[in-house]
Design a protein around this motif. Structure first.
Motif, PDB file in Angstrom:
ATOM      1  N   GLU A 187       2.032  -9.693 -68.677  1.00  0.00           N
ATOM      2  CA  GLU A 187       2.931  -8.377 -69.233  1.00  0.00           C
ATOM      3  C   GLU A 187       2.408  -7.011 -69.150  1.00  0.00           C
ATOM      4  O   GLU A 187       2.951  -5.886 -68.940  1.00  0.00           O
ATOM      5  CB  GLU A 187       3.572  -8.329 -70.438  1.00  0.00           C
ATOM      6  CG  GLU A 187       2.709  -8.652 -71.651  1.00  0.00           C
ATOM      7  CD  GLU A 187       2.068 -10.283 -72.137  1.00  0.00           C
ATOM      8  OE1 GLU A 187       1.764 -10.566 -73.006  1.00  0.00           O
ATOM      9  OE2 GLU A 187       2.655 -11.476 -70.868  1.00  0.00           O
ATOM     10  N   ASP A 188       0.930  -7.169 -69.042  1.00  0.00           N
ATOM     11  CA  ASP A 188       0.034  -5.384 -68.961  1.00  0.00           C
ATOM     12  C   ASP A 188      -0.149  -5.086 -67.614  1.00  0.00           C
ATOM     13  O   ASP A 188       0.125  -3.941 -67.521  1.00  0.00           O
ATOM     14  CB  ASP A 188      -1.368  -5.640 -69.693  1.00  0.00           C
ATOM     15  CG  ASP A 188      -1.031  -5.902 -71.181  1.00  0.00           C
ATOM     16  OD1 ASP A 188      -0.400  -5.650 -72.003  1.00  0.00           O
ATOM     17  OD2 ASP A 188      -2.398  -7.174 -71.477  1.00  0.00           O
ATOM     18  N   ALA A 242       5.898   3.367 -60.899  1.00  0.00           N
ATOM     19  CA  ALA A 242       6.864   3.684 -59.786  1.00  0.00           C
ATOM     20  C   ALA A 242       7.551   4.304 -60.506  1.00  0.00           C
ATOM     21  O   ALA A 242       8.217   5.169 -59.630  1.00  0.00           O
ATOM     22  CB  ALA A 242       7.121   1.855 -60.105  1.00  0.00           C
ATOM     23  N   GLU A 243       7.773   4.137 -61.882  1.00  0.00           N
ATOM     24  CA  GLU A 243       8.318   5.787 -62.490  1.00  0.00           C
ATOM     25  C   GLU A 243       7.975   7.226 -62.053  1.00  0.00           C
ATOM     26  O   GLU A 243       8.980   7.780 -62.187  1.00  0.00           O
ATOM     27  CB  GLU A 243       8.186   5.661 -63.949  1.00  0.00           C
ATOM     28  CG  GLU A 243       9.381   4.203 -64.048  1.00  0.00           C
ATOM     29  CD  GLU A 243       9.458   4.100 -66.068  1.00  0.00           C
ATOM     30  OE1 GLU A 243       8.148   4.368 -66.307  1.00  0.00           O
ATOM     31  OE2 GLU A 243       9.913   2.710 -66.400  1.00  0.00           O
ATOM     32  N   ARG A 303       2.706  -1.172 -64.011  1.00  0.00           N
ATOM     33  CA  ARG A 303       3.545  -0.987 -62.180  1.00  0.00           C
ATOM     34  C   ARG A 303       4.560  -1.075 -62.120  1.00  0.00           C
ATOM     35  O   ARG A 303       4.435   0.408 -61.225  1.00  0.00           O
ATOM     36  CB  ARG A 303       3.545  -2.761 -61.443  1.00  0.00           C
ATOM     37  CG  ARG A 303       2.151  -3.004 -60.563  1.00  0.00           C
ATOM     38  CD  ARG A 303       2.869  -3.848 -59.445  1.00  0.00           C
ATOM     39  NE  ARG A 303       3.062  -5.273 -60.366  1.00  0.00           N
ATOM     40  CZ  ARG A 303       2.774  -6.388 -61.073  1.00  0.00           C
ATOM     41  NH1 ARG A 303       1.314  -6.633 -60.864  1.00  0.00           N
ATOM     42  NH2 ARG A 303       3.705  -7.073 -61.389  1.00  0.00           N
ATOM     43  N   GLN A 304       4.800  -0.806 -63.793  1.00  0.00           N
ATOM     44  CA  GLN A 304       6.278   0.043 -63.847  1.00  0.00           C
ATOM     45  C   GLN A 304       6.084   1.473 -64.170  1.00  0.00           C
ATOM     46  O   GLN A 304       6.575   2.423 -63.588  1.00  0.00           O
ATOM     47  CB  GLN A 304       7.093  -0.519 -65.050  1.00  0.00           C
ATOM     48  CG  GLN A 304       8.185   0.275 -65.083  1.00  0.00           C
ATOM     49  CD  GLN A 304       9.470   0.008 -63.797  1.00  0.00           C
ATOM     50  OE1 GLN A 304       8.933  -0.974 -63.465  1.00  0.00           O
ATOM     51  NE2 GLN A 304      10.397   1.205 -64.391  1.00  0.00           N
ATOM     52  N   TRP A 305       4.927   1.611 -65.163  1.00  0.00           N
ATOM     53  CA  TRP A 305       5.349   3.097 -65.374  1.00  0.00           C
ATOM     54  C   TRP A 305       4.151   3.639 -63.532  1.00  0.00           C
ATOM     55  O   TRP A 305       5.119   4.979 -63.514  1.00  0.00           O
ATOM     56  CB  TRP A 305       3.191   3.189 -65.919  1.00  0.00           C
ATOM     57  CG  TRP A 305       2.631   4.662 -66.406  1.00  0.00           C
ATOM     58  CD1 TRP A 305       3.131   5.686 -66.999  1.00  0.00           C
ATOM     59  CD2 TRP A 305       1.701   4.787 -65.785  1.00  0.00           C
ATOM     60  NE1 TRP A 305       2.743   6.250 -66.880  1.00  0.00           N
ATOM     61  CE2 TRP A 305       1.442   6.269 -66.392  1.00  0.00           C
ATOM     62  CE3 TRP A 305       0.832   5.023 -64.964  1.00  0.00           C
ATOM     63  CZ2 TRP A 305       0.576   6.513 -66.122  1.00  0.00           C
ATOM     64  CZ3 TRP A 305      -0.798   5.391 -64.771  1.00  0.00           C
ATOM     65  CH2 TRP A 305      -0.882   6.690 -64.886  1.00  0.00           C
ATOM     66  N   ARG A 332       2.188  -5.764 -65.250  1.00  0.00           N
ATOM     67  CA  ARG A 332       4.008  -5.624 -65.107  1.00  0.00           C
ATOM     68  C   ARG A 332       3.871  -3.785 -65.871  1.00  0.00           C
ATOM     69  O   ARG A 332       4.853  -3.771 -64.893  1.00  0.00           O
ATOM     70  CB  ARG A 332       5.058  -6.794 -65.477  1.00  0.00           C
ATOM     71  CG  ARG A 332       4.702  -7.617 -64.570  1.00  0.00           C
ATOM     72  CD  ARG A 332       5.615  -9.294 -65.034  1.00  0.00           C
ATOM     73  NE  ARG A 332       5.673  -9.242 -66.393  1.00  0.00           N
ATOM     74  CZ  ARG A 332       5.151 -10.554 -66.458  1.00  0.00           C
ATOM     75  NH1 ARG A 332       4.633 -11.022 -65.769  1.00  0.00           N
ATOM     76  NH2 ARG A 332       5.468 -10.705 -67.444  1.00  0.00           N
ATOM     77  N   ALA A 333       3.986  -3.473 -66.867  1.00  0.00           N
ATOM     78  CA  ALA A 333       3.734  -3.081 -67.689  1.00  0.00           C
ATOM     79  C   ALA A 333       3.178  -0.855 -66.779  1.00  0.00           C
ATOM     80  O   ALA A 333       3.932  -0.354 -66.350  1.00  0.00           O
ATOM     81  CB  ALA A 333       3.917  -2.565 -68.972  1.00  0.00           C
ATOM     82  N   GLU A 356      -1.736 -13.309 -63.274  1.00  0.00           N
ATOM     83  CA  GLU A 356      -1.553 -11.477 -62.133  1.00  0.00           C
ATOM     84  C   GLU A 356      -3.731 -10.976 -62.537  1.00  0.00           C
ATOM     85  O   GLU A 356      -3.987 -10.248 -61.378  1.00  0.00           O
ATOM     86  CB  GLU A 356      -0.488 -10.022 -63.441  1.00  0.00           C
ATOM     87  CG  GLU A 356       0.973 -10.484 -63.476  1.00  0.00           C
ATOM     88  CD  GLU A 356       1.353  -9.777 -62.349  1.00  0.00           C
ATOM     89  OE1 GLU A 356       0.624  -9.119 -61.596  1.00  0.00           O
ATOM     90  OE2 GLU A 356       2.521  -9.829 -62.327  1.00  0.00           O
ATOM     91  N   SER A 400       9.382   7.544 -58.289  1.00  0.00           N
ATOM     92  CA  SER A 400      10.664   7.673 -57.778  1.00  0.00           C
ATOM     93  C   SER A 400      11.164   8.876 -59.016  1.00  0.00           C
ATOM     94  O   SER A 400      11.873   9.835 -58.780  1.00  0.00           O
ATOM     95  CB  SER A 400      11.006   6.448 -58.666  1.00  0.00           C
ATOM     96  OG  SER A 400      11.018   6.112 -59.975  1.00  0.00           O
ATOM     97  N   SER A 401      10.112   9.747 -59.911  1.00  0.00           N
ATOM     98  CA  SER A 401      10.392  10.570 -60.645  1.00  0.00           C
ATOM     99  C   SER A 401      10.643  12.045 -59.766  1.00  0.00           C
ATOM    100  O   SER A 401      10.246  12.291 -58.204  1.00  0.00           O
ATOM    101  CB  SER A 401       9.933  11.571 -61.855  1.00  0.00           C
ATOM    102  OG  SER A 401       8.344  10.991 -61.037  1.00  0.00           O
TER     103      SER A 401
END
Length: 318
Positions: free
Chosen positions: A303-304, A313-314, A309-311, A306-307, A264, A317-318
């Motif tokens: 993993e950092d 994304a959330e 990007r997930q944050w 990915r985390a 990444e 989507s909220s």
């Protein structure tokens, strides 16, 4: 001889490997570190010609020198990789460099006034040669083995050759002085090159090689380039400038990144470079020959990313 060949071999064919020849060079020694059994070695008179053989389909791979611990980057290789049809590095090898001063049988030390060898070899032995043979002249050769071959043939315009022990034996020469060098322990790094589509998988101990062009007449362009790596926790093991060829003062940078393009942090750095630089050329991701694993700082691990990007994304989507 390696049993884990880097990159898929051509199906149904024996592997043809072009290399800086003739037989007996340090490059041939590097080839046999990675070549599979039954490979056909195709000697070429220069590193660019070896790379051209892969581009034309005459060879499946090429092995060429790319860096020396004394002289730095091998410019002919760096320039040939950075121009023309893209090629990728699939493996690297390191060979310890030790020279012999070879002569035709019967030649005495006082008869040596001209020494033939490759310019990089001369640079590693110049001080010794000038002390041992005051006034001796260097005669450039396409490789150390080519100098030995010419000397043995009687067609050389020099009296001695700086080459390796293999060449001395292969071409029937005598060693006048052994283990010649200004800096004992020097090594040369070689790379095996293929056409794109031969990407070795990540091992955790990898390098990625790229070439980056800087924007012309843009203040802070080099700082911007380096920031793409530093802010993402990406280390560099080599960076050097080469003339771009399109105008005095215009330079490109040849860079070795510590890491694999599948990681990444490396991908993020390449994206940043692509946004800020007029040209970025990917020249391969491959295992490090020393097996040293990258020390990835907290915040730059896969993993950092990915985390993070997930944050985001959330949030969206909220």
């Amino acid at each position: 001889m390696s049993t884990n060949f880097p990159g898929p071999a051509p199906a149904g064919e024996h592997l043809r490997i072009a290399f800086l020849g003739p037989f007996g060079t340090f490059t041939e020694q590097a080839v046999w570190q990675v070549a599979p059994s039954g490979a056909e070695l195709v000697p070429k008179t220069s590193a660019p010609q070896a790379l051209a053989a892969v581009r034309s389909g005459e060879a499946d791979r090429a092995v060429v020198p790319i860096e020396n611990s004394i002289e730095g980057g091998v410019n002919a290789t760096l320039d040939a990789l950075s121009h023309g049809e893209p090629l990728v590095i699939v493996a690297e090898m390191v060979v310890t460099v030790s020279f012999q001063l070879a002569v035709r049988p019967g030649t005495r030390p006082e008869e040596v006034s001209r020494v033939g060898t490759h310019p990089h070899a001369w640079a590693q032995c110049r001080n010794w040669a000038e002390r041992t043979f005051p006034g001796a002249v260097h005669v450039p050769a396409t490789s150390t083995a080519a100098a030995a071959e010419l000397l043995a043939s009687g067609e050389a315009h020099f009296d001695a050759a700086l080459c390796n022990a293999t060449s001395v034996e292969r071409y029937g020469l005598d060693t006048l002085y052994a283990d010649v060098a200004d800096n004992p322990g020097a090594v040369t790094r070689f790379v095996m090159v293929a056409k794109p589509g031969n990407l070795p998988p990540a091992t955790g101990a990898d390098k990625t090689t790229i070439q980056v062009a800087l924007p012309v007449n843009q203040s802070g362009a080099l700082l911007t380039l380096l920031e793409q790596f530093s802010v993402r926790g990406v280390d560099l093991s080599r960076i050097e400038s080469r003339p771009s060829g399109d105008g005095l003062g215009n330079y490109n940078f040849s860079i070795d990144i510590v890491g694999h393009v599948s990681e990444e942090r490396v991908q993020a750095a390449l994206v940043g470079l692509h946004r800020s630089s007029p040209e970025v050329r990917f020249m391969g991701s491959y295992p490090r020959v020393d097996g040293v694993r990258a020390e990835v700082p907290v915040g730059a691990r896969d993993e950092d990313f990915r985390a993070a990007r997930q944050w985001v994304a959330e949030i969206l989507s909220s």
